[in-house]
Design a protein around this motif. Structure first.
Motif, short mmCIF file in Angstrom:
data_model
loop_
_atom_site.label_atom_id
_atom_site.label_comp_id
_atom_site.label_asym_id
_atom_site.label_seq_id
_atom_site.Cartn_x
_atom_site.Cartn_y
_atom_site.Cartn_z
N LYS A 76 49.19 50.54 48.08
CA LYS A 76 48.55 49.25 48.29
C LYS A 76 49.20 48.15 47.49
CE LYS A 76 44.63 48.45 46.17
NZ LYS A 76 43.20 48.55 45.80
N ALA A 77 50.21 48.47 46.66
CA ALA A 77 50.86 47.48 45.81
C ALA A 77 51.44 46.36 46.66
CB ALA A 77 51.96 48.12 44.98
N LYS A 78 51.03 45.12 46.39
CA LYS A 78 51.48 44.00 47.20
C LYS A 78 52.98 43.78 47.06
CE LYS A 78 47.03 41.60 47.23
NZ LYS A 78 46.28 40.36 46.86
N VAL A 79 53.53 44.09 45.91
CA VAL A 79 54.95 43.88 45.67
C VAL A 79 55.81 44.75 46.58
CG1 VAL A 79 55.05 45.61 43.82
CG2 VAL A 79 56.74 43.79 43.87
N LEU A 80 55.24 45.84 47.13
CA LEU A 80 56.00 46.78 47.96
C LEU A 80 55.62 46.70 49.44
CD1 LEU A 80 56.04 49.94 45.62
CD2 LEU A 80 57.81 48.19 45.92
N GLN A 81 54.89 45.67 49.82
CA GLN A 81 54.52 45.52 51.23
C GLN A 81 55.65 44.85 52.02
OE1 GLN A 81 51.67 47.05 52.31
NE2 GLN A 81 51.71 47.68 50.15
N PRO A 82 55.77 45.16 53.30
CA PRO A 82 56.86 44.59 54.12
C PRO A 82 56.90 43.07 54.04
CG PRO A 82 55.68 46.28 55.34
CD PRO A 82 54.90 46.06 54.08
N GLY A 83 58.09 42.53 53.81
CA GLY A 83 58.28 41.09 53.76
C GLY A 83 58.03 40.45 52.41
#
Length: 501
Positions: A76-83
């Motif tokens: 769920k880490a936002k830093v590793l989400q697509p884009g």
């Protein structure tokens, strides 16, 4: 022509004369009332801070991490989400050398990354190797002592290094990498980086996965031989600093491909090796590499001390969706890195601009050295503890990690009993071509020169267990180096695989 700003004291008062001190007459003594002179001398006396106990010599730059792949089902880490695009600062370093050491020395290179995410700072503190010399943190201070100066001679001690390594077979994998071509890179633009430890990812469903982080250089690999490095050091001790700084100034921005290996949580109980052992790698055939993004370094620091020397990286800096593992070395570093920064930079080292998150912070740490935070700014002076009834910050249950499903009885387990420290170095050795093997033998012989014969024989016995050609190759190189014959020995193969080779 633009008007220069007025020079001031640190308190803001204009300085009328910065060329001459105040004296009692032209030839008289300096007066104590010359506060400007006293201020300059006092600040000069305090310009130096303790250097890092390890990784003292370093180089760094700012950049951006861009995520192009999709591993949202794992984290769920936002830093590793697509884009996602995240500002960052990187610091590379040697391990053993002091701040004045030459850049072109054979040593592991530190590879530290700080990502300023929208959920707080995430630090990934690793090396240019996927493994390390020890797996139990109780041995880390002992190992570092062998890399530093001898207490009597004040010189580096090859005897100490090889004595420790020969008594610690778990070091074989890292020693083989260090003494190979990749142990002496020309610069840091041409090295890989690794989180090295096993970390964890977790998603909104509360599912945990183990993860290894890899950063593959898109510039290719370049290395010096020992002889080439000696010539480089004869011309400059700052070869890596010059290379990185000048490349970025010219717009030749270095880039690394970010990859991960993912392991389902319960697989850790099934592998033939301990997946939390820092001296081991995960076979790519079992857990393949997944491309997830690229980071680029594209801006040099405006002030090296403020932005690179003051940069404080710690594995304890994680964000929701990224967690730890039972890796013993990682567990110890969670404490020791932050504690080293508190010693070197001060209690509130996170207040230094380069270490500050780019988002608002709210905590209840109080007072102490360097506390410029000034409280939690709740608007209510009574909200200085937790829990309180006055509108102070509260916990966020949504950031809670799922529980670890691996546990055991607390004890001092002997990490060498039943542990195979030879198969993975053997697999690495078998990847080397003939030229790489000969340079490996030569580099080891150069590093072992002059150590006691009993330590030499103890280490050779470990090389023999990796592969007979490894031990005999080093014997041949040692004999050539000092003129003392060391006959090749016949080694009974350890495993069916070794017997077939």
């Amino acid at each position: 022509m633009s008007k220069n700003p007025t020079m001031t004291t640190t308190a803001g008062a204009p300085i009328p004369d910065n060329q001459n001190s105040i004296t009692a007459g032209e030839r008289g003594p300096v007066l104590l009332q010359d506060y400007q002179l006293l201020e300059k001398l006092a600040h000069q006396n305090r310009e130096r801070i303790p250097e890092r106990a390890v990784h003292a010599k370093g180089w760094g730059a700012h950049g951006t991490l861009t995520i192009t792949g999709d591993i949202s089902k794992f984290t769920k880490a936002k830093v590793l989400q697509p884009g996602a695009k995240t500002p960052m600062i990187a610091r590379f370093s040697t391990v053993a050398g002091e701040m004045g050491a030459a850049d072109a020395e054979r040593d592991v290179r530190g590879f530290s990354l700080k990502f300023y995410t929208e959920e707080g700072n995430w630090d990934l503190v690793g090396n240019n190797t996927p493994v390390f010399f020890v797996r139990d943190p109780v041995k880390f201070p002992d190992f570092i002592h062998t890399q530093k100066r001898h207490p009597k001679t004040n010189m580096r001690s090859p005897t100490a290094m090889w004595d420790f390594w020969s008594l610690s077979p778990e070091s074989l994998h890292q020693v083989t990498i260090l003494m190979s071509d990749r142990g002496l890179p020309t610069d840091v633009r041409h090295i890989n980086g690794y989180g090295s430890h096993t970390f964890s990812l977790w998603n909104d469903a509360g599912e945990r996965y183990w993860v290894k982080f890899h950063f593959k250089t898109l510039q290719g690999h370049k290395h010096w031989t020992n002889e080439e490095a000696e010539k480089v050091i004869g011309k400059t001790r700052e070869s890596t600093q010059e290379d990185l700084f000048n490349a970025i100034e010219k717009g030749e921005f270095p880039r690394w491909k970010m990859q991960v290996q993912i392991m389902p949580e319960l697989d850790a109980e099934k592998t033939s090796y301990n997946p939390f052992d820092l001296t081991k790698v995960w076979p790519h055939s079992e857990y393949p590499m997944i491309d997830i993004g690229v980071f680029e370094l594209n801006r040099n620091a405006d002030n090296y001390f403020a932005e690179i020397e003051n940069a404080a990286y710690s594995p304890s800096n994680i964000v929701p969706g990224i967690g730890f593992s039972p890796d013993k070395m990682l567990q110890a570093r969670i404490f020791s890195y932050a504690d080293a920064h508190r010693h070197r930079l001060g209690t509130h080292y996170e207040n230094i601009p380069v270490n500050q998150p780019k988002i608002p912070i709210a905590h209840y740490h109080r007072d102490g050295q360097m506390n410029t935070y000034g409280g939690i700014r709740t608007g209510h002076p009574d909200a200085y503890y937790e829990p309180n009834s006055f509108g102070g910050p509260v916990e966020a249950p949504s950031a809670k990690e799922p529980p670890l499903r691996i546990s055991g009885d607390a004890a001092r387990y002997n990490h060498r009993i039943g542990n195979d420290d030879y198969s993975q170095p053997r697999a690495l050795f078998n990847l080397f071509d003939a030229g790489q093997k000969e340079r490996l033998f030569s580099n080891i012989a150069a590093a072992m020169g002059g150590i006691p014969r009993e330590i030499e024989e103890r280490q050779l016995a470990h090389f023999d267990k990796v592969h007979p050609d490894y031990g005999n190759g080093v014997r041949r190189a040692l004999s050539k180096a000092d003129g003392t014959e060391r006959p090749a020995i016949s080694v009974t193969p350890n495993t069916p695989q070794q017997a077939a080779e």
